[in-house]
Each structure stands twice: as structure tokens, then as C-alpha cells.
Design a protein around this motif. Structure first.
Motif, PDB file in Angstrom:
ATOM      1  N   GLY A  54       9.173   5.483   1.464  1.00  0.00           N
ATOM      2  CA  GLY A  54       8.201   4.630   0.773  1.00  0.00           C
ATOM      3  C   GLY A  54       7.786   5.191  -0.575  1.00  0.00           C
ATOM      4  O   GLY A  54       7.719   4.479  -1.581  1.00  0.00           O
ATOM      5  N   ARG A  55       7.516   6.486  -0.625  1.00  0.00           N
ATOM      6  CA  ARG A  55       7.036   7.091  -1.881  1.00  0.00           C
ATOM      7  C   ARG A  55       8.160   7.318  -2.890  1.00  0.00           C
ATOM      8  O   ARG A  55       7.919   7.857  -3.969  1.00  0.00           O
ATOM      9  CB  ARG A  55       6.269   8.379  -1.582  1.00  0.00           C
ATOM     10  CG  ARG A  55       7.020   9.385  -0.718  1.00  0.00           C
ATOM     11  CD  ARG A  55       6.091  10.454  -0.169  1.00  0.00           C
ATOM     12  NE  ARG A  55       6.742  11.354   0.778  1.00  0.00           N
ATOM     13  CZ  ARG A  55       6.856  11.128   2.073  1.00  0.00           C
ATOM     14  NH1 ARG A  55       6.386  10.013   2.594  1.00  0.00           N
ATOM     15  NH2 ARG A  55       7.426  12.018   2.867  1.00  0.00           N
ATOM     16  N   VAL A  66       0.019  10.588   8.798  1.00  0.00           N
ATOM     17  CA  VAL A  66      -0.784   9.376   8.598  1.00  0.00           C
ATOM     18  C   VAL A  66      -0.901   8.562   9.888  1.00  0.00           C
ATOM     19  O   VAL A  66      -1.636   7.581   9.939  1.00  0.00           O
ATOM     20  CB  VAL A  66      -0.223   8.481   7.463  1.00  0.00           C
ATOM     21  CG1 VAL A  66      -0.299   9.190   6.130  1.00  0.00           C
ATOM     22  CG2 VAL A  66       1.202   8.043   7.748  1.00  0.00           C
ATOM     23  N   GLN A 100       6.233  11.584   7.352  1.00  0.00           N
ATOM     24  CA  GLN A 100       4.787  11.495   7.059  1.00  0.00           C
ATOM     25  C   GLN A 100       4.015  11.233   8.345  1.00  0.00           C
ATOM     26  O   GLN A 100       3.226  10.311   8.420  1.00  0.00           O
ATOM     27  CB  GLN A 100       4.481  10.438   5.979  1.00  0.00           C
ATOM     28  CG  GLN A 100       4.936   9.007   6.280  1.00  0.00           C
ATOM     29  CD  GLN A 100       6.403   8.811   6.088  1.00  0.00           C
ATOM     30  OE1 GLN A 100       6.986   9.316   5.128  1.00  0.00           O
ATOM     31  NE2 GLN A 100       7.038   8.100   7.003  1.00  0.00           N
ATOM     32  N   GLN A 157       0.693  10.841  -3.891  1.00  0.00           N
ATOM     33  CA  GLN A 157       1.447  10.461  -2.695  1.00  0.00           C
ATOM     34  C   GLN A 157       2.806  11.163  -2.668  1.00  0.00           C
ATOM     35  O   GLN A 157       3.219  11.717  -1.641  1.00  0.00           O
ATOM     36  CB  GLN A 157       1.664   8.942  -2.601  1.00  0.00           C
ATOM     37  CG  GLN A 157       2.293   8.567  -1.247  1.00  0.00           C
ATOM     38  CD  GLN A 157       2.960   7.200  -1.203  1.00  0.00           C
ATOM     39  OE1 GLN A 157       3.188   6.581  -2.228  1.00  0.00           O
ATOM     40  NE2 GLN A 157       3.280   6.746  -0.013  1.00  0.00           N
ATOM     41  N   GLU A 183       2.102  13.645   0.297  1.00  0.00           N
ATOM     42  CA  GLU A 183       2.657  13.083   1.535  1.00  0.00           C
ATOM     43  C   GLU A 183       3.991  13.774   1.857  1.00  0.00           C
ATOM     44  O   GLU A 183       4.366  13.897   3.020  1.00  0.00           O
ATOM     45  CB  GLU A 183       2.850  11.559   1.405  1.00  0.00           C
ATOM     46  CG  GLU A 183       2.887  10.851   2.756  1.00  0.00           C
ATOM     47  CD  GLU A 183       2.888   9.323   2.657  1.00  0.00           C
ATOM     48  OE1 GLU A 183       3.885   8.755   2.197  1.00  0.00           O
ATOM     49  OE2 GLU A 183       1.888   8.706   3.050  1.00  0.00           O
ATOM     50  N   SER A 232       6.496  -4.272   1.662  1.00  0.00           N
ATOM     51  CA  SER A 232       6.279  -3.355   2.779  1.00  0.00           C
ATOM     52  C   SER A 232       7.616  -2.978   3.391  1.00  0.00           C
ATOM     53  O   SER A 232       8.342  -3.853   3.885  1.00  0.00           O
ATOM     54  CB  SER A 232       5.383  -4.009   3.841  1.00  0.00           C
ATOM     55  OG  SER A 232       5.261  -3.150   4.955  1.00  0.00           O
ATOM     56  N   LYS A 233       7.904  -1.702   3.350  1.00  0.00           N
ATOM     57  CA  LYS A 233       9.175  -1.234   3.916  1.00  0.00           C
ATOM     58  C   LYS A 233       9.289  -1.673   5.383  1.00  0.00           C
ATOM     59  O   LYS A 233      10.278  -2.238   5.795  1.00  0.00           O
ATOM     60  CB  LYS A 233       9.257   0.291   3.786  1.00  0.00           C
ATOM     61  CG  LYS A 233      10.497   0.887   4.382  1.00  0.00           C
ATOM     62  CD  LYS A 233      10.552   2.387   4.152  1.00  0.00           C
ATOM     63  CE  LYS A 233      11.662   2.992   5.010  1.00  0.00           C
ATOM     64  NZ  LYS A 233      11.827   4.423   4.835  1.00  0.00           N
ATOM     65  N   THR A 234       8.239  -1.412   6.147  1.00  0.00           N
ATOM     66  CA  THR A 234       8.288  -1.696   7.589  1.00  0.00           C
ATOM     67  C   THR A 234       7.869  -3.124   7.923  1.00  0.00           C
ATOM     68  O   THR A 234       8.211  -3.656   8.960  1.00  0.00           O
ATOM     69  CB  THR A 234       7.316  -0.756   8.319  1.00  0.00           C
ATOM     70  OG1 THR A 234       6.017  -0.916   7.711  1.00  0.00           O
ATOM     71  CG2 THR A 234       7.758   0.687   8.221  1.00  0.00           C
ATOM     72  N   THR A 273       2.714  -2.712   8.305  1.00  0.00           N
ATOM     73  CA  THR A 273       1.536  -1.974   7.844  1.00  0.00           C
ATOM     74  C   THR A 273       0.319  -2.901   7.845  1.00  0.00           C
ATOM     75  O   THR A 273       0.314  -3.935   7.169  1.00  0.00           O
ATOM     76  CB  THR A 273       1.805  -1.388   6.436  1.00  0.00           C
ATOM     77  OG1 THR A 273       2.980  -0.602   6.524  1.00  0.00           O
ATOM     78  CG2 THR A 273       0.650  -0.533   5.955  1.00  0.00           C
ATOM     79  N   ILE A 322       0.862  -1.191   0.000  1.00  0.00           N
ATOM     80  CA  ILE A 322       0.000   0.000   0.000  1.00  0.00           C
ATOM     81  C   ILE A 322       0.892   1.234   0.000  1.00  0.00           C
ATOM     82  O   ILE A 322       2.078   1.155   0.349  1.00  0.00           O
ATOM     83  CB  ILE A 322      -0.981  -0.027   1.209  1.00  0.00           C
ATOM     84  CG1 ILE A 322      -2.147   0.957   1.002  1.00  0.00           C
ATOM     85  CG2 ILE A 322      -0.270   0.242   2.532  1.00  0.00           C
ATOM     86  CD1 ILE A 322      -3.346   0.706   1.911  1.00  0.00           C
ATOM     87  N   GLY A 323       0.311   2.375  -0.383  1.00  0.00           N
ATOM     88  CA  GLY A 323       1.111   3.610  -0.468  1.00  0.00           C
ATOM     89  C   GLY A 323       2.245   3.402  -1.458  1.00  0.00           C
ATOM     90  O   GLY A 323       2.053   2.851  -2.543  1.00  0.00           O
ATOM     91  N   GLY A 324       3.441   3.776  -1.045  1.00  0.00           N
ATOM     92  CA  GLY A 324       4.582   3.662  -1.946  1.00  0.00           C
ATOM     93  C   GLY A 324       4.887   2.231  -2.357  1.00  0.00           C
ATOM     94  O   GLY A 324       5.523   1.998  -3.384  1.00  0.00           O
ATOM     95  N   SER A 325       4.418   1.271  -1.566  1.00  0.00           N
ATOM     96  CA  SER A 325       4.690  -0.132  -1.883  1.00  0.00           C
ATOM     97  C   SER A 325       3.657  -0.706  -2.852  1.00  0.00           C
ATOM     98  O   SER A 325       3.700  -1.890  -3.178  1.00  0.00           O
ATOM     99  CB  SER A 325       4.713  -0.952  -0.585  1.00  0.00           C
ATOM    100  OG  SER A 325       5.727  -0.447   0.258  1.00  0.00           O
ATOM    101  N   LYS A 337      -4.081   5.791  12.005  1.00  0.00           N
ATOM    102  CA  LYS A 337      -3.707   4.381  12.221  1.00  0.00           C
ATOM    103  C   LYS A 337      -3.965   4.003  13.685  1.00  0.00           C
ATOM    104  O   LYS A 337      -4.529   2.955  13.983  1.00  0.00           O
ATOM    105  CB  LYS A 337      -2.209   4.181  11.952  1.00  0.00           C
ATOM    106  CG  LYS A 337      -1.791   4.201  10.518  1.00  0.00           C
ATOM    107  CD  LYS A 337      -0.314   3.780  10.447  1.00  0.00           C
ATOM    108  CE  LYS A 337       0.333   4.172   9.152  1.00  0.00           C
ATOM    109  NZ  LYS A 337       1.779   3.949   9.156  1.00  0.00           N
TER     110      LYS A 337
HETATM  111  O1  LIG Z   1       5.865   0.048   2.867  1.00  0.00           O
HETATM  112  P1  LIG Z   1       5.113   0.162   4.142  1.00  0.00           P
HETATM  113  O2  LIG Z   1       6.022   0.207   5.336  1.00  0.00           O
HETATM  114  O3  LIG Z   1       4.100  -0.940   4.270  1.00  0.00           O
HETATM  115  O4  LIG Z   1       4.354   1.537   4.144  1.00  0.00           O
HETATM  116  C1  LIG Z   1       3.365   1.824   3.202  1.00  0.00           C
HETATM  117  C2  LIG Z   1       3.058   3.289   3.142  1.00  0.00           C
HETATM  118  O5  LIG Z   1       2.622   3.763   4.408  1.00  0.00           O
HETATM  119  C3  LIG Z   1       3.160   5.050   4.672  1.00  0.00           C
HETATM  120  O6  LIG Z   1       4.147   4.907   5.618  1.00  0.00           O
HETATM  121  C4  LIG Z   1       2.135   5.994   5.205  1.00  0.00           C
HETATM  122  O7  LIG Z   1       1.064   6.126   4.359  1.00  0.00           O
HETATM  123  C5  LIG Z   1       3.744   5.473   3.329  1.00  0.00           C
HETATM  124  O8  LIG Z   1       4.708   6.453   3.441  1.00  0.00           O
HETATM  125  C6  LIG Z   1       4.242   4.187   2.809  1.00  0.00           C
HETATM  126  O9  LIG Z   1       4.516   4.254   1.440  1.00  0.00           O
END
Ligand SMILES: O=P(O)(O)OC[C@H]1O[C@](O)(CO)[C@@H](O)[C@@H]1O
Length: 548
Positions: free
Chosen positions: A272-273, A509, A506, A354, A358, A207-209, A212, A154-157, A513
Motif C-alpha cells: 500500500g505505501r 495496525v 504491517q 507511512q 510502517e 483500496s488495495k484490499t 478497509t 486511506i494510508g497508502g491509498s 482494527k
Molecule cells: O488500500 P487499503 O487496502 O484500503 O489499505 C489502506 C492502508 O491500510 C494499511 O493496510 C494499514 O494501515 C496500509 O498499509 C494501507 O496503505
């Protein structure tokens, strides 16, 4: 706190306010007085010809804007970004998406370590994996070849790979299907997989983190579908052949049950973006192949080098960023339209939303002080000519100033390009007609000269004077896509630098959450949620009642 004057107290800012206060010229007059602007206000970068002549500017405006950029040290911050300084101040991180597209022999250091070899090691691992999926060598658990790739993120991913896949469709492997799942609404996943065979499906969890909630929920449901759905594979071991992860968080990837060997890594200095040119682009690389992916990265790099080295007068991201500041801060424009005349760019504006909103939707400066000036615009738009039959009316004759970017190409791409050339010319005739109409309009006298009755003259009059940028390239290739995205990335950077905001965090957001997590038990278990405001509490009660 620094002791430099705040932005709106700088003499370069007040000089622009003064310039604006005396601004009277219509684009018709500007062109009549200076036809040479059509050639002078053009900047070429790689394959892009960027025409900014249809803007409410003169040489003096541009000089004043450049003085503002110099006073706010945009190029100083740019250099700090390129050398890996921690310019994301609120997260204390470097901002180095430019290293993702650096050539193999480049040196980019973070904390004294050259990150380029690591970038290329991941690109090589991606190329190897993409090659195996494309050739059929990488099979699913039952030995069937992979025919479907589903990216979950989602988002940048999601927005980056989904947008780029759409843009580069003419270059994609036709024997594979690609789907992109992002919404935590289960309908998204359901519709993406309902006609797929699990034995032939590869899930890419991006997902970077890797925390999510939307992505982890969808990935968990996808695993259930893979193992226990109508044609489920039944065996836990299947996960290793059908799931790969793109992340910075190896621990969470392992916790989820994905083999760390099937993880493609990136780093916390990639926002992410700004990440679809990292491992996050794996689905795209499988679709278009490693060579095309490299062409795209080279397109990015070309614009990075332009931004890094071109003088202010010919620096495209700087010019575009400053034009946005001119309208947002001195004409009170609230939004910016991006209007691509290419069906393949249908997701491009959503991607830019985004990237821009963002990044620059902030209201405190880099010292945490509230800003007294407008920051990022609302970015919106859809491909022409569809928009012409929807909202262009408001741009032409409404009461709002909406600067717009028009993006078009001289040739169509794809197997049908010869057959579709005439159709393409029609598309582009609209492209040129719109920017002409927006700039020059149609005067009341011109309407009268057509014999229109006086009562009908004003509704048929077009005031014109609507500013547009025209970005033209020969063809929409992987390299051109990279050039376009880098152009907008750096434009957003320029604006954030002038506004003195952190374009790379960011925090906005986060609150939603946290509250969603708190409210969820009230919906699922009817639990009491302390601290709900009366309006939300009543809505939650209505939801539960209606759902009975
Ligand atoms: O890649 P992740 O960690 O799942 O995050 C997804 C998206 O959520 C955000 O952290 C917040 O919307 C974005 O910056 C990021 O692209």
C-alpha cells in the motif's frame, strides 16, 4: 532459524561501536582538517545533488558502514527484490513496486510470468480514462462534464496521491478540482463534498484490499450523498458514471456495486505505501495528464536503476540508509526530520511517515526473534521556513540529536516563477543558513566578541554539530518527485535489510482494527463488550453518558 550471527554480534557492528566510542570530532574540526569533504561527500543521482558532508563521519566511518552493509548482504536482498523473490516473508509475497515504473520492454517475472505487460495495460487504461475525464468526454449520469474528482482511500491509498497532487499542483488541470477523503470521521467527507454538485463529481475509491473500514464507510456515504443528498441524482444507475475503483480485489469491488469495467487493477506484490505509482495514482494522472505521470514514473525508474547498479561508495540510498543507522544505532538518535523548503512538498513528510514508520517500525527480525537494536526512527517535519519559527529551537539548542534532511530547489515552479524569484531566493537563503547554523553553531567566544554580557553568553551559544543532508535540484518537476520518492523507498529498504526486519508487512495496525470492531457495538447499541479492561470500560461508559 538461520545460524548467521545476530546483527549486534557481528564484528562489523562491534567495529562501529568501537569507532563511536572514540568519536570526538566536531563538524568544525572535521571541515577544518578536510575541506575537501564538501566536494567528496556529494552524490549525484539524476537531477538530485545530495550533499552529506555535514555529517558526523569520516572516510573511516563510511568504510565501516559499508562493511556492515556487505556483511548483512544488503545488495543480495536488493537483487532478490528486483528479481521478484518473495522477500516479504511474513506475507509470503514478492515486493515489486519497481516493476510499476519499468519501461514497456522490460521483463520482470513473478512465478515465471512477466508482469510488465500487465502493468502497462493498466497504465494505458488509466491514460485512456484520464484523457476522457480531462477532455470532458467522460460525462456524469446527467450528461454534465466531470469537474470534481474525490479520491476516497486511506494510508497508502490516500497519502501518495494526495501528496503528489499537492507537489505537482503547478502541472494540474485548473478546470478540475481534486479532493482527498481519508478519515472515517464523517466531517472529512462532508467538508469535501458540501459545495460540490453530484452531477459533476467523480469518486475514485482507492483500496488495495477493498475491505478497509474507513474507505468502505466513506464510499458508502458518498454513494448515499450522490443518490440521496440535497441534489442527489436519485437513480442507482448513476453509480456506474460516478464511481470507479482502484483495487486488487475485483470480487469486493463488484459487491460494492462498482462496474468491474471501471476498476483499475494492481497486484499483491505492490505494498500500500509503495502504490501511488500504480492504479492508485489515477486521481494524480487525471490531474497532471498521462505524459507528466510517465515523466514521474521515469524519475522513479532512474533511481531504481541507480540503486540496482551503482557501487556502494556512490549509491545514494545505501549512503542515506547507512547514515540513519549510524545515528539511530550508535548515537541513540530517536527521530529523523525531513524539512522541505518548498510549499509544494507540504505533505511530503506525512507521506514519508507511512513509508518509513510502517515499513521499519518493527521489533522482531525476519526469523521472528526479538531484535536487540533500534529499528525505524520517528519521522517528522514540516516545510521551512514555518518550522524555523516553531520547533527548530529544539533542534538547535535542545538536548536531542536530530539528524535532518533539507530538500530545496534552485528555481521556483509555476506561472509566477519569474515574479517570485526574489522570494524564492529569500526562502533558499534560510535553507542554507539553517544547515550552516546547525553544523557550525556559534561559539561562546563568538558571542562574547559581540559584546554580550557574560551572563547572557551561554543562552546565545549554539553548540552546532547537528548533522544534516542537503538535497538540491534545479526544479520540482514530476520526474524529480519520482526520483525523491524512490530515493526514500530504497533508503528505507537498506535500513530494513541491515536490521534484518521485514519492511513490507504491517501487522502492527491489525490489533487496533480488531478492537475497534469489537468496541463499536458498545457505542452504537450499548452492547456489552466482553474483555474490556477497566480503564477502557470506564471511558466507553463516559462516552455514552456524555453523548446522551
Ligand atoms: O488500500 P487499503 O487496502 O484500503 O489499505 C489502506 C492502508 O491500510 C494499511 O493496510 C494499514 O494501515 C496500509 O498499509 C494501507 O496503505
Amino acid at each position: 532459524m538461520t545460524d548467521t550471527p545476530r546483527l549486534d554480534r557481528r564484528p562489523e557492528w562491534t567495529a562501529l561501536e568501537d569507532h563511536r566510542a572514540h568519536w570526538q570530532d566536531h563538524l568544525r574540526e572535521l571541515f577544518a582538517a578536510d575541506p575537501g569533504r564538501a566536494e567528496r561527500y556529494v552524490v549525484r543521482v539524476g537531477d538530485l545533488r545530495i550533499d552529506y558532508s555535514k555529517h558526523l563521519i569520516t572516510d573511516e566511518t563510511l568504510a565501516l558502514l559499508r562493511e556492515l552493509a556487505a556483511a548483512t548482504d544488503v545488495f543480495g536482498l536488493r537483487d532478490a527484490m528486483f528479481r521478484g523473490a518473495r522477500i516479504n516473508v511474513t506475507e509470503d509475497r514478492a515486493v515489486l513496486h519497481t516493476a510499476l515504473r519499468a519501461p514497456r520492454d522490460a521483463v520482470v517475472e513473478v512465478d515465471g510470468e512477466n508482469v510488465v505487460p500487465g502493468v502497462h495495460a493498466v497504465l494505458d487504461k488509466m491514460a485512456d480514462f484520464a484523457g476522457r475525464v480531462r477532455s470532458g468526454e467522460w460525462t456524469g449520469h446527467t450528461g454534465k462534464r466531470i469537474r470534481n474528482v474525490v479520491n476516497i482511500g486511506i494510508g497508502g491509498s490516500d497519502l501518495g496521491p494526495a501528496m503528489a497532487y499537492e507537489v505537482l499542483r503547478p502541472f494540474t488541470a485548473r478546470e478540475l478540482t481534486f479532493r482527498f477523503v481519508s478519515n472515517v470521521d464523517g466531517a472529512d467527507l462532508h467538508e469535501a463534498v458540501r459545495d460540490l454538485d453530484p452531477a459533476e463529481t467523480l469518486f475514485i475509491v482507492a483500496s488495495k484490499t477493498f475491505t478497509t473500514i474507513e474507505t468502505i464507510t466513506n464510499a458508502t456515504s458518498a454513494r448515499t450523498w450522490l443518490l440521496e443528498g440535497p441534489h442527489g441524482l436519485g437513480d442507482e444507475k448513476a453509480v456506474a458514471r460516478h464511481f470507479v475503483a482502484l483495487s486488487t480485489n475485483a470480487g469486493k469491488v463488484t459487491d460494492f456495486g462498482i462496474d468491474p469495467d471501471n476498476m483499475f487493477e494492481f497486484w499483491d506484490w505492490v505494498g500500500g505505501r509503495y502504490s501511488y505509482d500504480s492504479a492508485i495514482g489515477l486521481s494524480l494522472m487525471i490531474a497532471i495528464g498521462p505524459e507528466r505521470f510517465r515523466e514521474m514514473l521515469d524519475g522513479f525508474h532512474l533511481v531504481d536503476e541507480h540503486f540496482r547498479t551503482a557501487p556502494a561508495e556512490a549509491n545514494a540510498p545505501l549512503i542515506l540508509g547507512l547514515l540513519g543507522i549510524w545515528y539511530g544505532n550508535f548515537f541513540d538518535a530517536q527521530s529523523h526530520a525531513v524539512l522541505p523548503y518548498s510549499h509544494y512538498l507540504s505533505k511530503f513528510t506525512a507521506y514519508l511517515q507511512q513509508l518509513d514508520m510502517e515499513s521499519n517500525g518493527k521489533s522482531v527480525d525476519r526469523d521472528g526473534e526479538p531484535v536487540d537494536w533500534q529499528t525505524g526512527p520517528v519521522v517528522w517535519g514540516t516545510p521551512g521556513t514555518n518550522g524555523q519559527h516553531a520547533y527548530y529551537q529544539l533542534i538547535h539548542q535542545g538536548t536531542k540529536l536530530i539528524p535532518a534532511d533539507f530538500i530545496g530547489f534552485a528555481r521556483p515552479v509555476g506561472e509566477l516563477s519569474d515574479v517570485l524569484k526574489a522570494q524564492h531566493d529569500l526562502l533558499m537563503a534560510n535553507f542554507f543558513a539553517q544547515t550552516q547554523a546547525l553544523a557550525f553553531g556559534k561559539t561562546a567566544d563568538e558571542v562574547r566578541a559581540e559584546g554580550v554580557a557574560e551572563a547572557q553568553v551561554s543562552p546565545r551559544t549554539f553548540q552546532g554539530n547537528h548533522p544534516t543532508t542537503t538535497i538540491l535540484a534545479a526544479e520540482l518537476t514530476p520526474s524529480v518527485l519520482g526520483q525523491l520518492v524512490a530515493l526514500y523507498e530504497h533508503k528505507v529498504f537498506v535500513q530494513g535489510a541491515v536490521w534484518d526486519i521485514d519492511s513490507f508487512d504491517q501487522w502492527g495496525v491489525e490489533l487496533g482494527k480488531v478492537l475497534a470492531k469489537r468496541i463499536e457495538p458498545a457505542l452504537t447499541e450499548g452492547a456489552d463488550v466482553p474483555g474490556l479492561d477497566p480503564s477502557t470500560a470506564a471511558l466507553v461508559a463516559a462516552y455514552r453518558e456524555l453523548g446522551k
